[in-house]
Design an enzyme around this catalytic site. Structure first.
Site, PDB file in Angstrom:
ATOM      1  CD  GLU A 189     -12.055 -36.555   5.913  1.00  0.00           C
ATOM      2  OE1 GLU A 189     -12.227 -37.777   6.487  1.00  0.00           O
ATOM      3  OE2 GLU A 189     -11.563 -36.318   4.844  1.00  0.00           O
ATOM      4  CD  GLU A 199     -15.429 -32.905 -16.754  1.00  0.00           C
ATOM      5  OE1 GLU A 199     -15.947 -33.979 -16.716  1.00  0.00           O
ATOM      6  OE2 GLU A 199     -14.102 -32.974 -16.937  1.00  0.00           O
TER       7      GLU A 199
END
Length: 303
Positions: free
Chosen positions: A122, A91
């Site tokens: 992960e 963004e």
């Protein structure tokens, strides 16, 4: 921290994994009370972030120094944390017209894991990601609710080996790696035990948004609280830049439109041109000398 299981105390590695006594009956109450319980927990998030503001400020200064020195900021995360980091980095380009390589996000599992949970990734080290993409002038920001995610810790360890600065955003103050800055967010146990997309994720989102926005402000990507580091490349953005120029100068839209045209669509140049009353080329030169900071450019022109 311990959590009862069948009458036996079981060791819980992270506060976010413990059971929350305030929501023990969440499956027995009305719908509105379910939502009230969740909302009551969510109210604790801003306070947890507020407690970490001194450490967050140190992280912002490291981010500014990295980018000002020709380096970059790297976000590293898995699961919810990685998705939030990826969103924040994405963004910044449309919001502040930031170069796409200023903030880079490394999410465990890559693009596939952004839209579909791939939990096992992960547990892999993120060292290789950082080794390929980071350097000694960079800042690496790890984001993990537990503070122990191997993908994140491995990336931070590699970053340190490369000479880069490190920041760890964690909802657990007890971590196996000592970064340059530890942003510990005391959000406590979730409304639903272990569901770190709730309070932990909300706190991380606030920290990431505040961190990146503050970095952009300190780098001169705003004037006052207005987004001025944008170019009018289409009709929608042209209308937005005219509104921003009007807000900043109080001048009629027609004058703002003319100034934007003289500045070849560069909002900052048009703004300095209008506020300082100098030709667009002088405004552009002042901005260049001021490294893009509008207020500094105005001071240079006032001398």
């Amino acid at each position: 921290m311990t959590s009862p299981r069948n009458g036996v105390a079981v060791r819980v590695e992270s506060p976010t994994e413990g059971r929350n006594p305030r929501t023990a009956d969440i499956d027995r109450v009305s719908t509105i009370d379910v939502l009230r319980m969740i909302n009551d927990e969510d109210r604790k998030v801003p306070a947890a972030v507020a407690e970490a503001l001194p450490e967050l400020a140190r992280a912002v200064d490291l981010g500014v120094a990295a980018i000002s020195g020709g380096g970059r900021v790297h976000y590293v995360g898995a699961g919810t944390s990685g998705r939030l980091a990826t969103l924040d980095a994405a963004e910044l380009v449309p919001t502040f017209n930031a170069p796409a390589d200023w903030f880079l996000a490394h999410h465990a599992g890559g693009q596939e894991a952004l839209v579909r949970a791939v939990e096992e990734v992960e547990d892999l080290s993120g060292a290789a990601q950082i080794r390929r993409h980071a350097g000694e002038n960079d800042l690496v920001v790890g984001v993990t609710a537990s503070g122990r995610t191997p993908f994140v810790i491995g990336a931070l360890e590699e970053a340190r080996a490369l000479g880069a600065h490190t920041v760890l955003v964690s909802n657990n103050a007890s971590v196996p790696f000592t970064p340059d800055v530890l942003i510990a967010l005391n959000t406590g146990p979730e409304a639903i035990a272990g569901s770190t997309r709730m309070k932990a994720g909300s706190a991380q989102k606030l920290v990431l948004t505040s961190f990146s926005t503050a970095v952009m402000v300190k780098l001169g990507r705003t004037y006052s609280n207005l987004m001025v580091s944008m170019r009018a490349t289409n009709a929608k953005l042209r209308g937005r830049t005219i509104r921003i120029l009007h807000e900043a100068t109080g001048l009629p839209a027609t004058e703002c439109e003319q100034a934007l045209a003289e500045a070849s669509g560069d909002l900052k140049v048009a703004l300095v041109h209008l506020l300082a009353g100098v030709p667009a080329d002088r405004a552009a030169k002042a901005l260049q000398d001021a490294k893009g900071h509008v207020r500094d450019a105005l001071e240079l022109l006032a001398r």
